[in-house]
Design a protein around this motif. Structure first.
Motif, PDB file in Angstrom:
ATOM      1  N   THR A  28       1.205  -1.044   0.316  1.00 31.90           N
ATOM      2  CA  THR A  28      -0.246   0.532  -0.064  1.00 31.90           C
ATOM      3  C   THR A  28       0.935   1.576  -0.151  1.00 31.90           C
ATOM      4  O   THR A  28       1.928   1.515   0.699  1.00 31.90           O
ATOM      5  CB  THR A  28      -0.884   0.486   0.961  1.00 31.90           C
ATOM      6  N   THR A  29       0.288   2.293  -0.841  1.00 30.63           N
ATOM      7  CA  THR A  29       1.269   3.269  -0.591  1.00 30.63           C
ATOM      8  C   THR A  29       0.211   4.489  -0.748  1.00 30.63           C
ATOM      9  O   THR A  29      -0.490   4.723  -1.572  1.00 30.63           O
ATOM     10  CB  THR A  29       2.056   3.938  -2.109  1.00 30.63           C
ATOM     11  N   GLY A  30       0.202   5.622   0.448  1.00 27.58           N
ATOM     12  CA  GLY A  30      -0.380   6.151   1.109  1.00 27.58           C
ATOM     13  C   GLY A  30       0.746   7.409   0.995  1.00 27.58           C
ATOM     14  O   GLY A  30       0.993   7.480   1.696  1.00 27.58           O
ATOM     15  N   SER A  31      -0.457   8.437   1.927  1.00 29.49           N
ATOM     16  CA  SER A  31       0.149   9.801   2.751  1.00 29.49           C
ATOM     17  C   SER A  31      -0.346   9.709   4.044  1.00 29.49           C
ATOM     18  O   SER A  31       0.551  11.079   4.156  1.00 29.49           O
ATOM     19  CB  SER A  31      -0.595  11.032   1.988  1.00 29.49           C
ATOM     20  N   MET A  32      -0.884   8.990   4.391  1.00 27.67           N
ATOM     21  CA  MET A  32      -1.012   9.388   6.033  1.00 27.67           C
ATOM     22  C   MET A  32      -0.803   7.925   6.836  1.00 27.67           C
ATOM     23  O   MET A  32      -1.249   6.583   6.225  1.00 27.67           O
ATOM     24  CB  MET A  32      -2.145   9.847   6.754  1.00 27.67           C
ATOM     25  N   GLU A  33       0.795   7.846   7.274  1.00 32.30           N
ATOM     26  CA  GLU A  33       0.560   6.823   7.933  1.00 32.30           C
ATOM     27  C   GLU A  33       0.084   6.155   8.980  1.00 32.30           C
ATOM     28  O   GLU A  33      -0.406   5.314   8.520  1.00 32.30           O
ATOM     29  CB  GLU A  33       2.265   6.838   8.913  1.00 32.30           C
ATOM     30  N   SER A  34      -1.210   6.451   9.844  1.00 32.97           N
ATOM     31  CA  SER A  34      -1.264   6.070  10.999  1.00 32.97           C
ATOM     32  C   SER A  34      -2.676   5.754  10.582  1.00 32.97           C
ATOM     33  O   SER A  34      -3.292   4.203  10.555  1.00 32.97           O
ATOM     34  CB  SER A  34      -1.790   7.109  12.019  1.00 32.97           C
ATOM     35  N   HIS A  35      -4.047   6.442   9.552  1.00 27.80           N
ATOM     36  CA  HIS A  35      -4.192   6.175   8.781  1.00 27.80           C
ATOM     37  C   HIS A  35      -4.255   4.717   7.502  1.00 27.80           C
ATOM     38  O   HIS A  35      -4.456   3.676   7.976  1.00 27.80           O
ATOM     39  CB  HIS A  35      -5.226   6.928   7.895  1.00 27.80           C
ATOM     40  N   ASP A  36      -3.231   4.594   6.912  1.00 23.56           N
ATOM     41  CA  ASP A  36      -2.681   3.866   6.123  1.00 23.56           C
ATOM     42  C   ASP A  36      -2.306   2.098   6.903  1.00 23.56           C
ATOM     43  O   ASP A  36      -2.733   0.511   5.815  1.00 23.56           O
ATOM     44  CB  ASP A  36      -1.680   4.084   5.058  1.00 23.56           C
ATOM     45  N   LYS A  37      -1.311   2.386   7.431  1.00 31.57           N
ATOM     46  CA  LYS A  37      -1.326   1.036   8.391  1.00 31.57           C
ATOM     47  C   LYS A  37      -2.552   0.661   9.458  1.00 31.57           C
ATOM     48  O   LYS A  37      -2.933  -0.334   8.968  1.00 31.57           O
ATOM     49  CB  LYS A  37      -0.267   1.875  10.125  1.00 31.57           C
ATOM     50  N   GLU A  38      -3.370   1.446   9.090  1.00 31.42           N
ATOM     51  CA  GLU A  38      -4.913   0.951  10.435  1.00 31.42           C
ATOM     52  C   GLU A  38      -5.500   0.076   9.236  1.00 31.42           C
ATOM     53  O   GLU A  38      -5.965  -0.428  10.036  1.00 31.42           O
ATOM     54  CB  GLU A  38      -5.439   2.431  11.113  1.00 31.42           C
ATOM     55  N   LYS A  39      -5.715   0.356   7.951  1.00 34.27           N
ATOM     56  CA  LYS A  39      -6.057   0.259   6.903  1.00 34.27           C
ATOM     57  C   LYS A  39      -6.339  -1.197   6.538  1.00 34.27           C
ATOM     58  O   LYS A  39      -7.102  -2.030   6.660  1.00 34.27           O
ATOM     59  CB  LYS A  39      -6.757   1.368   5.880  1.00 34.27           C
ATOM     60  N   LEU A  40      -4.392  -1.340   6.621  1.00 35.94           N
ATOM     61  CA  LEU A  40      -4.313  -2.501   6.302  1.00 35.94           C
ATOM     62  C   LEU A  40      -4.256  -3.572   7.337  1.00 35.94           C
ATOM     63  O   LEU A  40      -4.602  -4.368   6.991  1.00 35.94           O
ATOM     64  CB  LEU A  40      -2.447  -2.110   5.827  1.00 35.94           C
ATOM     65  N   GLU A  41      -3.959  -3.216   8.967  1.00 36.68           N
ATOM     66  CA  GLU A  41      -4.286  -4.008   9.805  1.00 36.68           C
ATOM     67  C   GLU A  41      -5.789  -4.713  10.254  1.00 36.68           C
ATOM     68  O   GLU A  41      -5.997  -5.711  10.136  1.00 36.68           O
ATOM     69  CB  GLU A  41      -3.497  -3.231  10.651  1.00 36.68           C
ATOM     70  N   ALA A  42      -6.350  -4.258   9.070  1.00 38.33           N
ATOM     71  CA  ALA A  42      -8.098  -4.069   9.631  1.00 38.33           C
ATOM     72  C   ALA A  42      -8.044  -4.744   8.746  1.00 38.33           C
ATOM     73  O   ALA A  42      -9.441  -6.027   8.598  1.00 38.33           O
ATOM     74  CB  ALA A  42      -9.128  -2.904   9.607  1.00 38.33           C
ATOM     75  N   PHE A  43      -7.392  -5.060   7.417  1.00 40.54           N
ATOM     76  CA  PHE A  43      -8.124  -5.680   5.956  1.00 40.54           C
ATOM     77  C   PHE A  43      -7.462  -6.828   6.538  1.00 40.54           C
ATOM     78  O   PHE A  43      -8.212  -7.392   6.224  1.00 40.54           O
ATOM     79  CB  PHE A  43      -7.375  -4.938   5.613  1.00 40.54           C
TER      80      PHE A  43
END
Ligand code: FAD
Ligand code: 2HG
Ligand code: ZN
Length: 484
Positions: free
Chosen positions: A300-315
């Motif tokens: 995943t590549t995005g612009s907000m560390e906390s949001h992106d990580k949370e999204k990936l972990e939830a997935f």
């Protein structure tokens, strides 16, 4: 057993004479005219060491003007040529078949301009992809394509093969990101199509003809390309699935749930994983607790560390709970991330170390993609190792059949079966590597007779003597019919 079938030399092409050499030296200087055996041996041999030409001459122009002068001369003398970039092509397209003159634009490796606001890069065709990646990194941008051969392949070669690679799912094909090209035609005419505009609907967009035409219509000398900004948060997960259906479902889920941050979705089966673990040094299994049938690499590549990580972990959590995933790990730092990529990107190298390899690069509907692998295993039994991996997110299967040595009886089990199977699914027999020499006479499995005829007419219009990369891309019946 034969390694590759080779068409006979077209007698219409002239043989190189001393006068030709003198002329080239006058244009390019001594340094631009390569006749040393060692250098020629490298340039005559492809990356797989499967295709080998017998050229006695490589030319290294330093400017578009020089490319134009030498092509104009070759055309008037009816000397066949093969354009060569980094020579990492996988279909025998980048090396001579017989004694064609090799034209390498490696010396044309300057960055011409970079616009920090638009992200548009203009450079010469001989720039090595990795050097462009490094240059852009300092500017806060990335290249829209990335592939295992980045250390050697050149942007001109990438454009000429319409290379796909690991991030196509996010940034699209080069038909979208290449904004302009400068190309030299067979007769030396320089086509300036080096636009830097996102939008330009003035007539036919001819640059597209050269993207993916594998050096058969002209030599690409300059490229203008739109590059995406480098985003701050990149995450990489190495995952395991027990069956292929789960891999597919995971892909549909990832597209929905990771949406705009998904930047790669790659897969490898256990045979590919085993091969890498066996043949490449310093590779550790990221999921060592047990063996799995399939492995998926999601970036995943995005612009907000906390949001992106949370999204990936939830997935990943929900995919574990639903049983789609059986195991998985997220890279904790850049070193771990590159070790995960090394596994995926190292498969072609591991295959080379394992012995002989038959490569097929297929576009297929993802739900059918693994059926051909199962059928191939059934056909071959213990005669060869069937290895599958690829860009699942793009419906692109890399089907590789690995054997101790080349063997005609193995080949006859594979072909034409693999092409017929793909054709029946309306798939493509070349998703990204091109046709080259390997598949020039197989084009009809993926293109209609009328389409191939029109391609032949275009080839004749742009290269009436057929000097550019002969024996490649188009069937010999078409490409040689216009040679006088
Ligand atoms: P070459 O191999 O030198 O040439 C390829 C073709 O383009 C030839 O037909 C040649 O005549 C023509 N050509 C080269 N330069 C020019 C030019 N300036 N003008 C006109 N014609 C030219 N491909 C993918 O799509 N995706 C991948 O993920 C991928 N991964 C790879 C990983 C490895 C380890 C390897 C070895 C190859 C991989 N490839 C992949 C194959 C891919 O086609 C090449 O790596 C790359 O795009 C070719 O660039 P090159 O400069 O090496 O071209
Ligand atoms: C890759 O995706 C390349 O690694 C090479 O396209 C594929 O070796 C192959 O078949
Ligand atoms: Zn690939």
């Amino acid at each position: 057993a034969s390694v590759a079938t080779v068409p006979s030399r077209n007698p219409s092409f002239a043989m190189i004479s001393c006068d030709d050499i003198s002329y080239f030296k006058k244009i390019l200087g001594e340094k631009g005219v390569v006749q040393e055996e060692l250098k020629l041996d490298d340039a005559n041999t492809d990356w797989m060491r499967k295709y080998k030409g017998s050229s006695k001459l490589m030319l290294q122009p330093r400017s578009t003007h020089e490319v134009s002068e030498i092509l104009n001369y070759c055309n008037s003398r009816c000397l066949a040529v093969v354009p060569q970039g980094g020579n990492t092509g996988l279909v025998g397209g980048s090396v001579p078949v017989h004694d064609e003159v090799i034209i390498s634009v490696s010396s044309m490796n300057n960055i011409i301009s970079f616009d920090k606001v638009s992200g548009i890069l203009v450079c010469e065709a001989g720039c090595i992809l990795e050097n462009l990646i490094t240059f852009l990194d300092n500017e806060g941008y990335i290249m829209p394509l990335d592939l295992g051969a980045k250390g050697s392949c050149q942007i001109g070669g990438n454009v000429s093969t319409n290379a796909g690679g690991l991030r196509l799912i996010r940034y699209g094909s080069l038909h979208g990101s290449v904004l302009g090209l400068e190309v030299v035609l067979a007769n030396g005419t320089v086509l300036d199509m080096l636009g830097t505009l996102r939008k330009d609907n003035t007539g036919y967009d001819l640059k597209h003809l050269f993207i993916g035409s594998e050096g058969s219509l002209g030599i690409v000398t300059k490229v203008s390309i739109l590059t995406p900004p480098k985003l701050s948060s990149v995450n990489l997960a190495f995952l395991a699935c027990e069956d292929y259906v789960s891999c597919q479902k995971l892909l549909s889920e990832a597209k929905r749930k990771l949406g705009e941050i998904l930047s790669a979705f790659e897969f490898l089966d256990v045979s590919a994983m085993d091969l890498v673990l066996k043949h490449l040094d310093g590779i550790r299994d990221p999921l060592p607790s047990s063996k799995h049938n399939f492995y998926i690499v999601i970036e995943t590549t995005g612009s907000m560390e906390s949001h992106d990580k949370e999204k990936l972990e939830a997935f990943l959590l929900s995919s574990m709970e639903s049983g789609l995933l059986t195991d998985g790990v997220i890279a904790q730092d850049i070193n771990q991330a590159s070790s995960f990529w090394r596994i995926r990107e190292g498969i072609p190298e591991a295959l080379m170390k394992a012995g002989a390899v038959y490569k097929y690069d297929l576009s297929l509907p993802p739900e059918k993609m693994y059926d051909v692998v199962d059928e191939m295993r059934e056909r071959l039994g213990t005669a060869a190792n069937v290895v599958a991996y690829g860009h699942l997110g793009d419906g692109n299967l890399h089907l590789n059949i690995s054997a101790r040595e080349y063997d005609d009886s193995i080949l006859s089990q594979i072909e034409p079966f693999v092409y017929e199977w793909t054709s029946k699914q309306r798939g493509s027999i070349s998703a990204e590597h091109g046709l080259g020499l390997m598949k020039a006479n197989k084009i009809h499995y993926s293109k209609s007779a009328e389409t191939v005829q029109l391609m032949g007419a275009m080839k004749k219009l742009l290269d009436p003597n057929g000097i550019l990369n002969p024996y490649k891309v188009l069937p010999t019946s078409i490409s040689q019919s216009g040679v006088n």
